[in-house]
Design an enzyme around this catalytic site. Structure first.
Site, PDB file in Angstrom:
ATOM      1  N   LYS A   1      -9.954  -0.098  -2.035  1.00 39.71           N
ATOM      2  CA  LYS A   1     -10.206  -0.417  -0.628  1.00 39.71           C
ATOM      3  C   LYS A   1     -11.657  -0.136  -0.270  1.00 39.71           C
ATOM      4  O   LYS A   1     -12.161   0.971  -0.482  1.00 39.71           O
ATOM      5  CB  LYS A   1      -9.269   0.404   0.262  1.00 39.71           C
ATOM      6  CG  LYS A   1      -9.327   0.029   1.731  1.00 39.71           C
ATOM      7  CD  LYS A   1      -8.274   0.807   2.527  1.00 39.71           C
ATOM      8  CE  LYS A   1      -8.264   0.375   3.988  1.00 39.71           C
ATOM      9  NZ  LYS A   1      -7.235   1.102   4.774  1.00 39.71           N
TER      10      LYS A   1
ATOM     11  N   CYS B   1      -4.475  -3.143   4.086  1.00 41.41           N
ATOM     12  CA  CYS B   1      -4.195  -2.664   5.444  1.00 41.41           C
ATOM     13  C   CYS B   1      -5.184  -3.197   6.478  1.00 41.41           C
ATOM     14  O   CYS B   1      -5.327  -4.394   6.645  1.00 41.41           O
ATOM     15  CB  CYS B   1      -4.139  -1.140   5.456  1.00 41.41           C
ATOM     16  SG  CYS B   1      -3.250  -0.463   6.891  1.00 41.41           S
TER      17      CYS B   1
ATOM     18  N   GLU C   1       0.854  -1.190   0.000  1.00 46.50           N
ATOM     19  CA  GLU C   1       0.000   0.000   0.000  1.00 46.50           C
ATOM     20  C   GLU C   1       0.891   1.241   0.000  1.00 46.50           C
ATOM     21  O   GLU C   1       1.942   1.263   0.630  1.00 46.50           O
ATOM     22  CB  GLU C   1      -0.868  -0.028   1.266  1.00 46.50           C
ATOM     23  CG  GLU C   1      -1.759   1.190   1.458  1.00 46.50           C
ATOM     24  CD  GLU C   1      -2.406   1.187   2.836  1.00 46.50           C
ATOM     25  OE1 GLU C   1      -3.489   1.758   2.972  1.00 46.50           O
ATOM     26  OE2 GLU C   1      -1.820   0.624   3.792  1.00 46.50           O
TER      27      GLU C   1
END
Length: 565
Positions: free
Chosen positions: A370, A421, A309
């Site tokens: 995301k 994440c 990321e």
């Protein structure tokens, strides 16, 4: 947990806790004969000691999580907390739950203070502790039922189910399951996911509580039963490890995967993203090193390279130089690279956190956006209130827009499930890509803003548990570490060393097609366990009210030990 057995006035003792009436005629009180174990017993310790034990129990839970990782302490934590709320009124148990939650989350989440400062960190810890206040109140009620360890287990699952979802999509950090990545109980995840692991840990802790509560009176039968429950839980995990350890997949194959950790310009610098070109250049440079190693025969040719990321905080769709740099790296290594990039838009103050599968021949292809941006970190709900509380809220200048879909990336050498994440903490986000056909899971993450704290190790434990839950290889790839390649058994095969240093991992890993029971069942185990918890709470409250009504109808009965809520 049922009232401790005591001597009756006439010297008799009954295992169900009932006593003869005051007239001494040997008849059991009919006001409680239907509910013999729902009486509220005397608390085992005074209020001050209870508060100290609750705080200590919370600290024990901290030690169960990485970086410490002493996973058996999770049982001690649950058991100690159950002991201190035993026999107390719901309001007092709620206060003790708040103490427990604060002792757990203030140290466990201290890494958030590196980014947002002390005030938001403590507010977050207090908010998370509030859920334990509710759980403490519920435990003080349902523990009076027979088979108390079961109700302890389902109550913990209920607390986590609520905390994982509300508000703003929830914050699942600190789940009991995530303390068990290195324990035998990780294999329970293959049957029912993280919720079933939490249930198993809390079940064992409930058994410990039963043994402790009866130890002073030396009531050997409940002590033995509680100890048996506590011992049976890890033993069951060991046996499951034998049965559920992934066997070779006849329809799968092995492939070589490379992970590139490029690091950031300055160690611990919060606003490293002010120099995004250097972050991108670091990952390009490490990939060129990998390409040279492959060409020299010192490394095998990978079929896929994974970047973390934020490896490109410059939008390669709008910045030709960034696109050219990525293309140079991809062509040098000769295989697709999964690039973590921040894209502009759709609005002037919006961003998207995206994984892009970049081909050496056709350029950027499939993308994943995301789906669960972090509130107050990647977007700012209640912006006016947040900035009034802390000026750190102004660090989030642009709001990240959530994506959709199932996280599956196709068009590469094999189907990839992309998770970005903190999404690794959410059951459904990880599961959806495996259900859609992913044969390999990637956790793209950026831990740079959290310094040298335990956050990266806590996240690694979650990735290990997900590997077992879905029997998939997992690559956790970070800008600054820890990056790791994890086998479908949850064991780390390779990992980078020191934080804030570049690193390259290359390993031959199995790609599996079979699915675990946990993947097929989805959220059903969690729904069942939370439903049981709600039913147990409802039954306890109804029974208490019924006992009060019956006591009112029999005013001569001994009401001192009637059910009280």
């Amino acid at each position: 947990m049922g009232a401790p057995v005591r001597d009756a006035p006439g010297g008799s003792k009954r295992l169900d806790g009932s006593t003869p009436n005051r007239a001494g005629n040997g008849r059991t009180r009919d006001t409680c004969e239907m509910l013999p174990r729902l009486r509220r017993a005397e608390p085992p310790v005074g209020t001050r000691w209870a508060a100290l034990i609750a705080a200590g129990a919370g600290l024990l839970a901290v030690l169960a999580f990485p970086r410490f990782g002493v996973w058996p302490l999770a049982f001690a934590s649950v058991g100690s907390f159950s002991v201190v709320v035993h026999g107390r009124r719901a309001r007092q148990a709620a206060w003790l739950g708040l103490v427990y939650g604060a002792a757990l989350f203030v140290p466990l989440l201290h890494w958030t203070g590196v980014y947002v400062g002390a005030v938001p960190w403590l507010i977050l810890a207090a908010a998370e502790a509030g859920y334990f206040a509710g759980m403490g109140a519920v435990l003080s009620i349902v523990q009076r039922l027979p088979f108390a360890p079961v109700w302890v287990g389902v109550t913990w699952v209920l607390e986590e189910a609520v905390r994982d979802r509300w508000p703003f999509g929830g914050f699942p950090w600190g789940r009991l399951a995530f303390s068990q990545a290195e324990s035998p109980l990780r294999w329970v995840a293959a049957l029912g996911g993280a919720p079933l692991v939490t249930f198993a840990v809390a079940l064992g802790g409930g058994g410990l509580a039963v043994a402790l509560l009866h130890s002073r009176a030396r009531e050997w039968r409940p002590i033995a039963l509680g100890a048996a429950v506590l011992a049976a839980v890890p033993v069951a995990g060991l046996l499951l490890g034998v049965v559920l350890r992934p066997a070779p997949d006849g329809h799968g194959r092995a492939t070589t995967i490379a992970v590139v950790q490029g690091s950031v310009p300055e160690r611990g610098k919060l606003n490293f993203e002010d120099r995004p070109r250097q972050v991108l250049d670091n990952h390009v440079a490490e990939t060129l090193k990998l390409a040279a190693e492959v060409e020299a025969g010192r490394q095998p040719q990978p079929s896929l390279v994974v970047w973390p990321e934020n490896s490109s905080d410059i939008d390669p769709y709008t910045d030709a130089d960034a696109a050219a740099e990525i293309t140079r790296a991809v062509r040098a290594v000769g295989v697709p690279i999964l690039v973590g990039a921040i894209l502009d838009g759709p609005g002037p103050k919006h961003d998207r956190n995206v994984g892009i599968l970049w081909s050496p021949t056709t350029g950027p292809g499939a993308t994943y956006t995301k789906r669960h941006p972090v509130p107050f970190g990647e977007y700012m709900p209640l912006r006016g209130l947040a900035t009034a509380i802390s000026s750190k809220a102004n660090l989030v200048e642009r709001d990240m827009v959530a994506g959709h879909g199932n996280g599956l990336l196709t068009g590469g050498p094999f189907p990839i499930g992309d998770v970005i994440c903190f999404e690794v903490a959410y059951d459904d986000l990880v599961r959806s890509s495996v259900e859609a056909g992913a044969r390999f899971l990637v956790i793209q993450t950026n831990n740079a803003t959290f310094g040298r704290t335990g956050e990266t190790y806590q996240q690694l434990a979650m990735s290990q548990l997900r590997a077992v839950e879905h029997a998939r290889v997992v690559a956790q790839v970070s800008t600054t570490g820890v990056s790791a390649l994890i086998g479908p058994d949850g064991q780390v095969r390779q990992r980078t060393g020191a934080l804030y240093t570049p690193g390259i991992l290359v390993a031959n890993m199995p790609l599996r097609t079979t699915t675990t029971l946990a993947t097929r069942l989805g959220a059903i185990p969690e729904y069942v366990l939370t439903g049981v918890a709600v039913l147990a709470l409802g039954w306890s409250i109804w029974s208490a009210q019924a006992a009060r009504r019956r006591a009112a109808e029999h005013p001569t009965a001994d009401v001192e030990e009637m059910v009280t809520a």
